[in-house]
Design a protein around this motif. Sequence first.
Motif, short mmCIF file in Angstrom:
data_model
loop_
_atom_site.label_atom_id
_atom_site.label_comp_id
_atom_site.label_asym_id
_atom_site.label_seq_id
_atom_site.Cartn_x
_atom_site.Cartn_y
_atom_site.Cartn_z
N ILE A 56 16.19 24.55 17.32
CA ILE A 56 15.91 23.11 17.35
C ILE A 56 14.55 22.81 17.98
N GLY A 57 14.26 23.37 19.15
CA GLY A 57 12.99 23.12 19.82
C GLY A 57 11.80 23.64 19.04
N LEU A 58 11.91 24.86 18.54
CA LEU A 58 10.76 25.42 17.80
C LEU A 58 10.57 24.69 16.48
N ASN A 59 11.65 24.20 15.87
CA ASN A 59 11.51 23.40 14.65
C ASN A 59 10.71 22.13 14.92
N ALA A 60 10.96 21.52 16.09
CA ALA A 60 10.21 20.31 16.45
C ALA A 60 8.73 20.61 16.57
N GLY A 61 8.37 21.74 17.19
CA GLY A 61 6.97 22.12 17.33
C GLY A 61 6.32 22.43 15.99
N CYS A 62 7.03 23.19 15.15
CA CYS A 62 6.49 23.53 13.83
C CYS A 62 6.30 22.28 12.98
N GLU A 63 7.27 21.39 13.02
CA GLU A 63 7.19 20.15 12.24
C GLU A 63 5.98 19.32 12.66
N LEU A 64 5.78 19.22 13.98
CA LEU A 64 4.66 18.44 14.49
C LEU A 64 3.32 19.04 14.05
N PHE A 65 3.19 20.36 14.16
CA PHE A 65 1.92 21.01 13.84
C PHE A 65 1.62 20.95 12.35
N ILE A 66 2.63 21.17 11.51
CA ILE A 66 2.42 21.13 10.06
C ILE A 66 2.06 19.72 9.62
N GLU A 67 2.69 18.71 10.25
CA GLU A 67 2.34 17.33 9.93
C GLU A 67 0.90 17.03 10.34
N PHE A 68 0.48 17.56 11.48
CA PHE A 68 -0.90 17.39 11.93
C PHE A 68 -1.88 18.01 10.94
N ILE A 69 -1.57 19.22 10.47
CA ILE A 69 -2.43 19.91 9.50
C ILE A 69 -2.54 19.08 8.21
N THR A 70 -1.39 18.55 7.79
CA THR A 70 -1.35 17.78 6.54
C THR A 70 -2.22 16.53 6.62
N LEU A 71 -2.21 15.87 7.77
CA LEU A 71 -2.91 14.59 7.91
C LEU A 71 -4.34 14.73 8.44
N PHE A 72 -4.75 15.95 8.80
CA PHE A 72 -6.07 16.14 9.40
C PHE A 72 -7.16 15.81 8.38
N PRO A 73 -8.17 15.00 8.76
CA PRO A 73 -9.24 14.64 7.81
C PRO A 73 -10.06 15.86 7.39
N HIS A 74 -10.20 16.06 6.10
CA HIS A 74 -10.86 17.25 5.57
C HIS A 74 -12.32 16.97 5.26
#
Length: 332
Positions: free
Chosen positions: A63-81
């Motif tokens: 559960i905890g690691l899923n929260a961290g992975c979800e947050l980081f992948i969402e950040f990567i997705t939304l990061f301005p390219h």
Amino acid sequence: MTDLQIHESYQRLLKNEDLSTPLAAILALTEMMKQSNAGTMFELLNELKGAAEALSKHSPNPIGLNAGCELFIEFITLFPHDAASFSELKTELIRQGQQYAEEALAYRTKIAELAFDFIKDDSVILTHSYSRVVLQTLLMAHKRKRISVFVTEARPRGMGIKTAEMLTTAGIPCTVVLDSAVAYAIEKVDFVLMGSEAVVESGGLVNAVGSNQIAIIAKAANKPFYALAESYKFHRMFPLSQYDLPSHNPGVLSFPQALSARTRPASSGLPSESSSSFSSNSSPIKISQEDIARNNPDVDYTRPDLISLVFSDVGSLTPEGVSQYLVGMFAG
């Protein structure tokens, strides 16, 4: 990086006592990115999602690691390219991930300062198991106020004893309470201070098993129940019951297969249907603490209506406020 390598990287990072599971997961993903041969953002995101799934698969309580992975992948997705090349962009994403994990270590201090104002002089506090942010809050309060703390033993791992030892060493009056004695002790308590493994979309809490029953007892006794959670533990998950948690499996609270009296061989030494008790030469079945732990959950879910406030680095929130924050955070 193979599934085994990403898991080994995550386990190595967890040896750092300051790193919680979401931050260790984020740093493990940045290490994977360093070794990635992805040439496009699409390929990189697919690799990150695969690594996240591998980490989750190898963890009994993801559960905890899923929260961290979800947050980081969402950040990567939304990061301005806007980088000149994908290689430069990947380098910047790695740097940002590492910087976030470093800055997030200060979140506990922010939460402790926020919760401090709710702790009155001579407070008697009940806490459960072991939580870094709760421990930091109590140590900060002890420097400026008089407090006493009840700590549950938190079986099966007994992590509450670790908390009690650290508080006692710091000079805080502390007593370890049996998990089964919380209702007995609650009348002496001013409020409950609880750590978290995750705060979910409903505003409910996922934490060490026993947290839910403490919340129920606190509610019945009209005692405030405060949860402390870093914002990287906010998780887009909506469990409706204990059995919706990803840590649940069919072995939890299952009944062992008993040997039926009808199928027992006559020479087995076990009683037949007509026997009213074991014979004198029968050996009783032994049940170890390991057997008990294996057959019980590690975490449980506490409903939002049992939680008074959630103290986080983004402020003191009602459970409804957590839901609103999560919607805003993942809406970009």
